[in-house]
Scaffold this motif. Structure first.
Motif, PDB file in Angstrom:
ATOM      1  N   THR A 221       0.840  -1.202   0.000  1.00  0.00           N
ATOM      2  CA  THR A 221       0.000   0.000   0.000  1.00  0.00           C
ATOM      3  C   THR A 221       0.875   1.253   0.000  1.00  0.00           C
ATOM      4  O   THR A 221       0.626   2.202  -0.749  1.00  0.00           O
ATOM      5  CB  THR A 221      -0.928   0.010   1.239  1.00  0.00           C
ATOM      6  OG1 THR A 221      -1.795  -1.120   1.171  1.00  0.00           O
ATOM      7  CG2 THR A 221      -1.760   1.278   1.306  1.00  0.00           C
ATOM      8  N   THR A 222       1.912   1.249   0.834  1.00  0.00           N
ATOM      9  CA  THR A 222       2.807   2.409   0.931  1.00  0.00           C
ATOM     10  C   THR A 222       3.487   2.686  -0.402  1.00  0.00           C
ATOM     11  O   THR A 222       3.519   3.824  -0.880  1.00  0.00           O
ATOM     12  CB  THR A 222       3.885   2.173   2.017  1.00  0.00           C
ATOM     13  OG1 THR A 222       3.254   1.744   3.220  1.00  0.00           O
ATOM     14  CG2 THR A 222       4.674   3.445   2.294  1.00  0.00           C
ATOM     15  N   LEU A 223       4.019   1.632  -1.017  1.00  0.00           N
ATOM     16  CA  LEU A 223       4.740   1.796  -2.280  1.00  0.00           C
ATOM     17  C   LEU A 223       3.797   2.262  -3.395  1.00  0.00           C
ATOM     18  O   LEU A 223       4.114   3.190  -4.145  1.00  0.00           O
ATOM     19  CB  LEU A 223       5.417   0.472  -2.653  1.00  0.00           C
ATOM     20  CG  LEU A 223       6.506   0.499  -3.717  1.00  0.00           C
ATOM     21  CD1 LEU A 223       7.537   1.584  -3.450  1.00  0.00           C
ATOM     22  CD2 LEU A 223       7.182  -0.853  -3.827  1.00  0.00           C
ATOM     23  N   ASN A 224       2.620   1.648  -3.479  1.00  0.00           N
ATOM     24  CA  ASN A 224       1.660   2.045  -4.519  1.00  0.00           C
ATOM     25  C   ASN A 224       1.131   3.456  -4.312  1.00  0.00           C
ATOM     26  O   ASN A 224       0.918   4.198  -5.267  1.00  0.00           O
ATOM     27  CB  ASN A 224       0.493   1.053  -4.575  1.00  0.00           C
ATOM     28  CG  ASN A 224       0.848  -0.173  -5.387  1.00  0.00           C
ATOM     29  OD1 ASN A 224       1.620  -0.096  -6.331  1.00  0.00           O
ATOM     30  ND2 ASN A 224       0.294  -1.307  -5.021  1.00  0.00           N
ATOM     31  N   LEU A 225       0.927   3.816  -3.060  1.00  0.00           N
ATOM     32  CA  LEU A 225       0.471   5.172  -2.770  1.00  0.00           C
ATOM     33  C   LEU A 225       1.541   6.183  -3.189  1.00  0.00           C
ATOM     34  O   LEU A 225       1.237   7.223  -3.783  1.00  0.00           O
ATOM     35  CB  LEU A 225       0.169   5.291  -1.277  1.00  0.00           C
ATOM     36  CG  LEU A 225      -0.676   6.471  -0.818  1.00  0.00           C
ATOM     37  CD1 LEU A 225      -1.960   6.591  -1.610  1.00  0.00           C
ATOM     38  CD2 LEU A 225      -0.976   6.336   0.673  1.00  0.00           C
ATOM     39  N   GLY A 226       2.798   5.854  -2.912  1.00  0.00           N
ATOM     40  CA  GLY A 226       3.912   6.717  -3.328  1.00  0.00           C
ATOM     41  C   GLY A 226       3.963   6.868  -4.841  1.00  0.00           C
ATOM     42  O   GLY A 226       4.121   7.971  -5.368  1.00  0.00           O
ATOM     43  N   LEU A 227       3.802   5.750  -5.551  1.00  0.00           N
ATOM     44  CA  LEU A 227       3.828   5.786  -7.020  1.00  0.00           C
ATOM     45  C   LEU A 227       2.640   6.570  -7.564  1.00  0.00           C
ATOM     46  O   LEU A 227       2.749   7.275  -8.571  1.00  0.00           O
ATOM     47  CB  LEU A 227       3.826   4.358  -7.573  1.00  0.00           C
ATOM     48  CG  LEU A 227       5.130   3.577  -7.343  1.00  0.00           C
ATOM     49  CD1 LEU A 227       4.913   2.085  -7.503  1.00  0.00           C
ATOM     50  CD2 LEU A 227       6.237   4.057  -8.269  1.00  0.00           C
ATOM     51  N   SER A 228       1.487   6.475  -6.897  1.00  0.00           N
ATOM     52  CA  SER A 228       0.299   7.202  -7.325  1.00  0.00           C
ATOM     53  C   SER A 228       0.488   8.712  -7.139  1.00  0.00           C
ATOM     54  O   SER A 228       0.181   9.504  -8.029  1.00  0.00           O
ATOM     55  CB  SER A 228      -0.912   6.703  -6.527  1.00  0.00           C
ATOM     56  OG  SER A 228      -2.094   7.261  -7.029  1.00  0.00           O
ATOM     57  N   PHE A 229       1.014   9.115  -5.990  1.00  0.00           N
ATOM     58  CA  PHE A 229       1.282  10.543  -5.756  1.00  0.00           C
ATOM     59  C   PHE A 229       2.339  11.072  -6.730  1.00  0.00           C
ATOM     60  O   PHE A 229       2.282  12.230  -7.146  1.00  0.00           O
ATOM     61  CB  PHE A 229       1.745  10.773  -4.315  1.00  0.00           C
ATOM     62  CG  PHE A 229       0.623  11.097  -3.364  1.00  0.00           C
ATOM     63  CD1 PHE A 229       0.046  12.361  -3.343  1.00  0.00           C
ATOM     64  CD2 PHE A 229       0.133  10.144  -2.482  1.00  0.00           C
ATOM     65  CE1 PHE A 229      -0.988  12.669  -2.477  1.00  0.00           C
ATOM     66  CE2 PHE A 229      -0.913  10.433  -1.613  1.00  0.00           C
ATOM     67  CZ  PHE A 229      -1.476  11.703  -1.605  1.00  0.00           C
ATOM     68  N   ALA A 230       3.301  10.212  -7.082  1.00  0.00           N
ATOM     69  CA  ALA A 230       4.388  10.652  -7.971  1.00  0.00           C
ATOM     70  C   ALA A 230       3.895  10.949  -9.382  1.00  0.00           C
ATOM     71  O   ALA A 230       4.599  11.565 -10.177  1.00  0.00           O
ATOM     72  CB  ALA A 230       5.490   9.596  -8.014  1.00  0.00           C
ATOM     73  N   MET A 231       2.670  10.504  -9.706  1.00  0.00           N
ATOM     74  CA  MET A 231       2.109  10.818 -11.029  1.00  0.00           C
ATOM     75  C   MET A 231       1.645  12.266 -11.122  1.00  0.00           C
ATOM     76  O   MET A 231       1.412  12.781 -12.217  1.00  0.00           O
ATOM     77  CB  MET A 231       0.921   9.891 -11.320  1.00  0.00           C
ATOM     78  CG  MET A 231       1.319   8.449 -11.537  1.00  0.00           C
ATOM     79  SD  MET A 231      -0.164   7.422 -11.710  1.00  0.00           S
ATOM     80  CE  MET A 231       0.558   5.786 -11.592  1.00  0.00           C
ATOM     81  N   LEU A 232       1.492  12.922  -9.980  1.00  0.00           N
ATOM     82  CA  LEU A 232       1.083  14.324  -9.995  1.00  0.00           C
ATOM     83  C   LEU A 232       2.254  15.190 -10.460  1.00  0.00           C
ATOM     84  O   LEU A 232       3.403  14.953 -10.064  1.00  0.00           O
ATOM     85  CB  LEU A 232       0.652  14.769  -8.592  1.00  0.00           C
ATOM     86  CG  LEU A 232      -0.536  14.019  -7.972  1.00  0.00           C
ATOM     87  CD1 LEU A 232      -0.727  14.458  -6.532  1.00  0.00           C
ATOM     88  CD2 LEU A 232      -1.801  14.258  -8.771  1.00  0.00           C
ATOM     89  N   PRO A 233       2.001  16.205 -11.267  1.00  0.00           N
ATOM     90  CA  PRO A 233       3.094  17.051 -11.767  1.00  0.00           C
ATOM     91  C   PRO A 233       3.862  17.727 -10.628  1.00  0.00           C
ATOM     92  O   PRO A 233       3.246  18.230  -9.679  1.00  0.00           O
ATOM     93  CB  PRO A 233       2.371  18.090 -12.634  1.00  0.00           C
ATOM     94  CG  PRO A 233       1.035  17.503 -12.926  1.00  0.00           C
ATOM     95  CD  PRO A 233       0.694  16.604 -11.784  1.00  0.00           C
ATOM     96  N   ASN A 234       5.177  17.691 -10.720  1.00  0.00           N
ATOM     97  CA  ASN A 234       6.076  18.373  -9.774  1.00  0.00           C
ATOM     98  C   ASN A 234       5.848  17.959  -8.321  1.00  0.00           C
ATOM     99  O   ASN A 234       6.049  18.743  -7.408  1.00  0.00           O
ATOM    100  CB  ASN A 234       5.920  19.899  -9.886  1.00  0.00           C
ATOM    101  CG  ASN A 234       6.164  20.374 -11.290  1.00  0.00           C
ATOM    102  OD1 ASN A 234       7.102  19.920 -11.948  1.00  0.00           O
ATOM    103  ND2 ASN A 234       5.309  21.256 -11.784  1.00  0.00           N
ATOM    104  N   PHE A 235       5.413  16.721  -8.123  1.00  0.00           N
ATOM    105  CA  PHE A 235       5.160  16.238  -6.771  1.00  0.00           C
ATOM    106  C   PHE A 235       6.274  15.267  -6.404  1.00  0.00           C
ATOM    107  O   PHE A 235       6.411  14.211  -7.003  1.00  0.00           O
ATOM    108  CB  PHE A 235       3.795  15.538  -6.719  1.00  0.00           C
ATOM    109  CG  PHE A 235       3.213  15.446  -5.335  1.00  0.00           C
ATOM    110  CD1 PHE A 235       2.286  16.370  -4.884  1.00  0.00           C
ATOM    111  CD2 PHE A 235       3.598  14.417  -4.476  1.00  0.00           C
ATOM    112  CE1 PHE A 235       1.751  16.281  -3.604  1.00  0.00           C
ATOM    113  CE2 PHE A 235       3.067  14.322  -3.205  1.00  0.00           C
ATOM    114  CZ  PHE A 235       2.138  15.256  -2.762  1.00  0.00           C
ATOM    115  N   ARG A 236       7.089  15.664  -5.428  1.00  0.00           N
ATOM    116  CA  ARG A 236       8.252  14.847  -5.056  1.00  0.00           C
ATOM    117  C   ARG A 236       7.909  13.957  -3.860  1.00  0.00           C
ATOM    118  O   ARG A 236       7.518  14.443  -2.814  1.00  0.00           O
ATOM    119  CB  ARG A 236       9.442  15.751  -4.720  1.00  0.00           C
ATOM    120  CG  ARG A 236      10.075  16.378  -5.959  1.00  0.00           C
ATOM    121  CD  ARG A 236      11.014  17.515  -5.610  1.00  0.00           C
ATOM    122  NE  ARG A 236      12.031  17.179  -4.646  1.00  0.00           N
ATOM    123  CZ  ARG A 236      13.160  16.517  -4.920  1.00  0.00           C
ATOM    124  NH1 ARG A 236      13.402  16.108  -6.140  1.00  0.00           N
ATOM    125  NH2 ARG A 236      14.043  16.275  -3.978  1.00  0.00           N
TER     126      ARG A 236
END
Length: 233
Positions: free
Chosen positions: A76-91
């Motif tokens: 869940t943590t890894l997928n959530l991180g990958l999902s947030f990383a799809m947002l522009p300029n979101f580190r």
């Protein structure tokens, strides 16, 4: 805007971080391996809910935990991180906070190397333990290989300072934690994080263990709970 789940945007290459070679476990149920759009959409919806929580009362670090082991919090943590990383300029920085039996390094195939425990014991600096790669659009930190006991490292006054520094460098710091009901580490980690997400697994997590975990996390800001494996096999 429209986000293409198949081609996440590359990370903005900040100055922080050491380049690592990643060999993602092909069997891991993580977004780059997923073909089921329903699961990817679940993570998008979770991301939206968390952004709503963030808008209401900001947080930069989020600990993901569960009552017991094998309830799906690491994926869940890894997928959530990958999902947030799809947002522009979101580190995004994903941290393996399970200092005793961390799994992030194994999933990413980066082997035994310095990480969070070494940062906490003073044998490494943040720039050395934050890792980045071309294969996935997140920065990450493995659990590390310090010989000092986990509870002592997490109890130290330096712990909160290190997490604050990470929050200055990243839009969101996601921390995978050990189970709440087994050891004290999760509560020590929660004290260094702004918010907590509690994961349960359908047909595995008992009501009693879930209620105990929720009680133990009462002093902290729990922003939501997730039920894993409820519909998908």
């Amino acid at each position: 805007g429209h986000e293409d789940a198949q081609a996440p945007i590359p990370p903005t290459n900040g100055s922080l971080g050491t380049t690592a070679k990643v060999a993602l476990d092909q069997k891991a149920r993580v977004i780059p391996n997923m073909v089921d759009p329903v699961i990817i959409e679940h993570y998008r919806r979770l991301r939206t809910k968390l952004i709503q929580q963030q808008t209401a009362k900001p947080f930069r670090s989020l600990m993901v935990t569960s009552a017991g082991p094998q309830e799906g919090k690491s994926v869940t943590t890894l997928n959530l991180g990958l999902s947030f990383a799809m947002l522009p300029n979101f580190r995004v920085l994903v941290v393996d906070g399970d200092l005793r039996r961390g799994s992030l390094g194994k999933w990413l195939g980066v082997g035994n190397r310095p990480g969070l425990s070494n940062l906490l014991d003073g044998s490494a600096i943040l720039e050395d333990v934050v890792l980045k790669c071309d294969e996935i659009p997140i920065h990450f930190m493995v659990c590390g290989n310090s010989a000092l006991p986990a509870a002592e490292l997490l109890q130290s006054a330096r712990s909160g300072n290190h997490f604050r520094r990470m929050c200055e460098e990243f839009s969101l710091v996601l921390v995978d934690s050990p189970p709440v009901n087994l050891i004290t580490d999760a509560q020590l980690l929660a004290a260094s994080c702004d918010a907590v997400l509690l994961v349960a697994r359908a047909f595995t997590t008992t009501r009693k263990s879930f209620e105990k975990a929720a009680q133990d996390l009462q002093p902290f800001r729990v922003v939501g709970t997730i039920l894993n494996a409820g519909t998908s096999v």
